[in-house]
Every structure is written in C-alpha cells, then in structure tokens.
Design a protein around this motif. Structure first.
Motif, PDB file in Angstrom:
ATOM      1  N   TYR A  26       0.842  -1.197   0.000  1.00 15.23           N
ATOM      2  CA  TYR A  26       0.000   0.000   0.000  1.00 15.23           C
ATOM      3  C   TYR A  26       0.882   1.254   0.000  1.00 15.23           C
ATOM      4  N   PRO A  27       1.565   1.530  -1.106  1.00 11.06           N
ATOM      5  CA  PRO A  27       2.442   2.703  -1.120  1.00 11.06           C
ATOM      6  C   PRO A  27       1.623   3.999  -1.121  1.00 11.06           C
ATOM      7  N   PRO A  28       2.013   4.961  -0.293  1.00  9.46           N
ATOM      8  CA  PRO A  28       1.301   6.241  -0.313  1.00  9.46           C
ATOM      9  C   PRO A  28       1.666   7.036  -1.564  1.00  9.46           C
ATOM     10  N   ALA A  29       0.797   7.962  -1.936  1.00  9.93           N
ATOM     11  CA  ALA A  29       1.025   8.761  -3.141  1.00  9.93           C
ATOM     12  C   ALA A  29       2.292   9.596  -3.026  1.00  9.93           C
ATOM     13  N   SER A  30       2.701   9.923  -1.790  1.00  8.19           N
ATOM     14  CA  SER A  30       3.878  10.782  -1.601  1.00  8.19           C
ATOM     15  C   SER A  30       5.187  10.087  -1.964  1.00  8.19           C
ATOM     16  N   ILE A  31       5.209   8.757  -2.023  1.00  8.90           N
ATOM     17  CA  ILE A  31       6.474   8.085  -2.360  1.00  8.90           C
ATOM     18  C   ILE A  31       6.462   7.507  -3.776  1.00  8.90           C
ATOM     19  N   LEU A  32       5.430   7.810  -4.545  1.00 11.52           N
ATOM     20  CA  LEU A  32       5.400   7.359  -5.937  1.00 11.52           C
ATOM     21  C   LEU A  32       6.424   8.155  -6.746  1.00 11.52           C
ATOM     22  N   PRO A  33       6.871   7.620  -7.866  1.00 10.77           N
ATOM     23  CA  PRO A  33       7.827   8.352  -8.707  1.00 10.77           C
ATOM     24  C   PRO A  33       7.245   9.688  -9.171  1.00 10.77           C
ATOM     25  N   ALA A  34       8.111  10.635  -9.459  1.00 11.80           N
ATOM     26  CA  ALA A  34       7.673  11.968  -9.876  1.00 11.80           C
ATOM     27  C   ALA A  34       6.854  11.884 -11.157  1.00 11.80           C
ATOM     28  N   GLY A  35       5.727  12.561 -11.191  1.00 10.14           N
ATOM     29  CA  GLY A  35       4.865  12.594 -12.370  1.00 10.14           C
ATOM     30  C   GLY A  35       3.943  11.404 -12.486  1.00 10.14           C
ATOM     31  N   ALA A  36       3.977  10.470 -11.546  1.00  5.49           N
ATOM     32  CA  ALA A  36       3.116   9.290 -11.604  1.00  5.49           C
ATOM     33  C   ALA A  36       1.729   9.642 -11.074  1.00  5.49           C
ATOM     34  N   ASN A  37       0.714   9.175 -11.760  1.00  6.75           N
ATOM     35  CA  ASN A  37      -0.664   9.404 -11.348  1.00  6.75           C
ATOM     36  C   ASN A  37      -1.036   8.366 -10.281  1.00  6.75           C
ATOM     37  N   PRO A  38      -1.472   8.792  -9.084  1.00  7.23           N
ATOM     38  CA  PRO A  38      -1.803   7.825  -8.031  1.00  7.23           C
ATOM     39  C   PRO A  38      -2.929   6.870  -8.417  1.00  7.23           C
ATOM     40  N   GLU A  39      -3.822   7.321  -9.323  1.00  2.00           N
ATOM     41  CA  GLU A  39      -4.933   6.457  -9.728  1.00  2.00           C
ATOM     42  C   GLU A  39      -4.477   5.316 -10.634  1.00  2.00           C
ATOM     43  N   THR A  40      -3.471   5.569 -11.462  1.00  2.00           N
ATOM     44  CA  THR A  40      -3.000   4.532 -12.387  1.00  2.00           C
ATOM     45  C   THR A  40      -1.876   3.698 -11.794  1.00  2.00           C
ATOM     46  N   HIS A  41      -1.222   4.198 -10.764  1.00  2.00           N
ATOM     47  CA  HIS A  41      -0.100   3.490 -10.142  1.00  2.00           C
ATOM     48  C   HIS A  41      -0.547   2.749  -8.893  1.00  2.00           C
ATOM     49  N   LYS A  42      -1.629   2.000  -8.974  1.00  2.00           N
ATOM     50  CA  LYS A  42      -2.121   1.257  -7.809  1.00  2.00           C
ATOM     51  C   LYS A  42      -1.633  -0.182  -7.873  1.00  2.00           C
ATOM     52  N   THR A  43      -1.314  -0.712  -6.706  1.00  2.00           N
ATOM     53  CA  THR A  43      -0.960  -2.130  -6.632  1.00  2.00           C
ATOM     54  C   THR A  43      -2.243  -2.945  -6.639  1.00  2.00           C
ATOM     55  N   ALA A  44      -2.110  -4.251  -6.794  1.00  2.00           N
ATOM     56  CA  ALA A  44      -3.291  -5.121  -6.783  1.00  2.00           C
ATOM     57  C   ALA A  44      -3.987  -5.067  -5.419  1.00  2.00           C
ATOM     58  N   TYR A  45      -3.195  -4.912  -4.373  1.00  2.00           N
ATOM     59  CA  TYR A  45      -3.765  -4.803  -3.027  1.00  2.00           C
ATOM     60  C   TYR A  45      -4.595  -3.531  -2.894  1.00  2.00           C
ATOM     61  N   GLN A  46      -4.098  -2.422  -3.459  1.00  2.00           N
ATOM     62  CA  GLN A  46      -4.813  -1.153  -3.363  1.00  2.00           C
ATOM     63  C   GLN A  46      -6.084  -1.160  -4.204  1.00  2.00           C
ATOM     64  N   GLU A  47      -6.074  -1.881  -5.322  1.00  2.00           N
ATOM     65  CA  GLU A  47      -7.283  -1.968  -6.134  1.00  2.00           C
ATOM     66  C   GLU A  47      -8.357  -2.768  -5.410  1.00  2.00           C
ATOM     67  N   GLU A  48      -7.936  -3.789  -4.662  1.00  2.00           N
ATOM     68  CA  GLU A  48      -8.888  -4.614  -3.909  1.00  2.00           C
ATOM     69  C   GLU A  48      -9.461  -3.836  -2.724  1.00  2.00           C
ATOM     70  N   THR A  49      -8.595  -3.218  -1.937  1.00  2.00           N
ATOM     71  CA  THR A  49      -9.023  -2.401  -0.790  1.00  2.00           C
ATOM     72  C   THR A  49      -8.168  -1.142  -0.742  1.00  2.00           C
ATOM     73  N   PRO A  50      -8.758   0.025  -1.023  1.00  2.00           N
ATOM     74  CA  PRO A  50      -7.969   1.267  -1.018  1.00  2.00           C
ATOM     75  C   PRO A  50      -7.353   1.580   0.350  1.00  2.00           C
ATOM     76  N   ASN A  51      -8.112   1.385   1.419  1.00  2.00           N
ATOM     77  CA  ASN A  51      -7.576   1.594   2.767  1.00  2.00           C
ATOM     78  C   ASN A  51      -7.753   0.291   3.546  1.00  2.00           C
ATOM     79  N   PRO A  52      -6.670  -0.444   3.793  1.00  2.00           N
ATOM     80  CA  PRO A  52      -6.795  -1.752   4.449  1.00  2.00           C
ATOM     81  C   PRO A  52      -7.179  -1.657   5.922  1.00  2.00           C
TER      82      PRO A  52
END
Length: 163
Positions: A26-52
């Motif tokens: 569950y990586p937070p949006a603040s540690i995603l690579p620069a210019g990465a969209n948080p909506e498209t850069h979701k892990t499979a875990y985040q797609e299943e449950t956004p907030n575990p």
C-alpha cells in the motif's frame, strides 16, 4: 537525482520487515515516482481495498467486509511507523496518533467525575468530608477566644456546652 533515490532506498531498507511489506503493498502517493498518477499506479492490493484499515462495503452484494488489518495489527503497525518516523505514510486509521489525540481532546478521560463540574459519588463519609473539615477548621480558628472565655469564667460556670 540518483543519489536521493539511493538514499531513499537505504532508508526504506532500514525499516522493519513488517513495515516494508505494508508500504510495498500500500504505497502512499507521496512516495510514488515523480509525475506518476496515483490512480493509475495502484498495486493489486490497493485496487482490492484502497484503505486496508477500514471496513469495505461490497459494491454488488452490499455486505460489509472487515478491514484487512485488525485493530490490534493496525496499532502494532502505527507503533512501528511512529518509532521509525514514517507514521504519516500510513493510510488513515483510528489507531493513529493524531486521531487518538483528537478523541482524547473531544471526549476527555471518560472517567466519571473527572469532567468540569462533576463529582464522583463516593461513600457518605467521603461526600461529607469537605463540610466536616470546614467545621473543624472554623472551630480551630475560634479556639483562642473560647480558651480565653473559659479561663475567665472558670470550669463550673461554663455554660456554652452544658453537661
């Protein structure tokens, strides 16, 4: 740029394994690579449950599913993150420090009688102790005048407290 990335990797490797695993899932949006969209850069875990840490309502059946992490495990993760200085990277949880402080301010200690203007019931002798001690204090303050009066009148003529 490469130096800061390697420094961040070193910091990430210094975290405990449980915390590293959680942040990888569950990586937070603040540690995603620069210019990465948080909506498209979701892990499979985040797609299943956004907030575990929160219960989730199933979109089709409408039934509520428990959070992926129990309250005990949430508290352990928050404690680990706080010790390592990365608590702000975790998703919202009731076990977070800010939320606990907010609740403490809002609700107080939740011990009966500790609020403003409240009293604990107590036993009868405990409730009357204040009045009793005030009478005793007043009697001690009046004692010098009583002694003077008693010495002046004598023991047999004492009429203030008849036998």
């Amino acid at each position: 740029m490469a130096a800061t990335a390697s420094k961040n990797v070193q910091l990430a490797l210094a975290l405990p394994a449980r915390l590293r695993t959680f942040l990888a899932r569950y990586p937070p949006a603040s540690i995603l690579p620069a210019g990465a969209n948080p909506e498209t850069h979701k892990t499979a875990y985040q797609e299943e449950t956004p907030n575990p840490f929160m219960p989730l309502k199933h979109p089709v059946t409408g039934k509520w599913h428990d959070p992926k992490y129990s309250l005990r495990r949430q508290a352990e993760l928050v404690k680990l993150a706080r010790e390592n200085g990365v608590e702000e990277l975790l998703p919202f949880t009731n076990k977070g420090t800010e939320e606990r402080i907010r609740k403490r301010v809002e609700l107080g200690l939740r011990v009966r009688g500790t609020g403003v203007g409240q009293k604990v019931k107590g036993h009868k002798h405990e409730r009357q102790l204040g009045v009793k001690m005030e009478k005793r204090r007043q009697a001690m303050l009046e004692m010098p005048e009583l002694i003077k009066e008693w010495k002046k009148v004598g023991r047999r003529a004492w009429t203030r407290f008849p036998k």
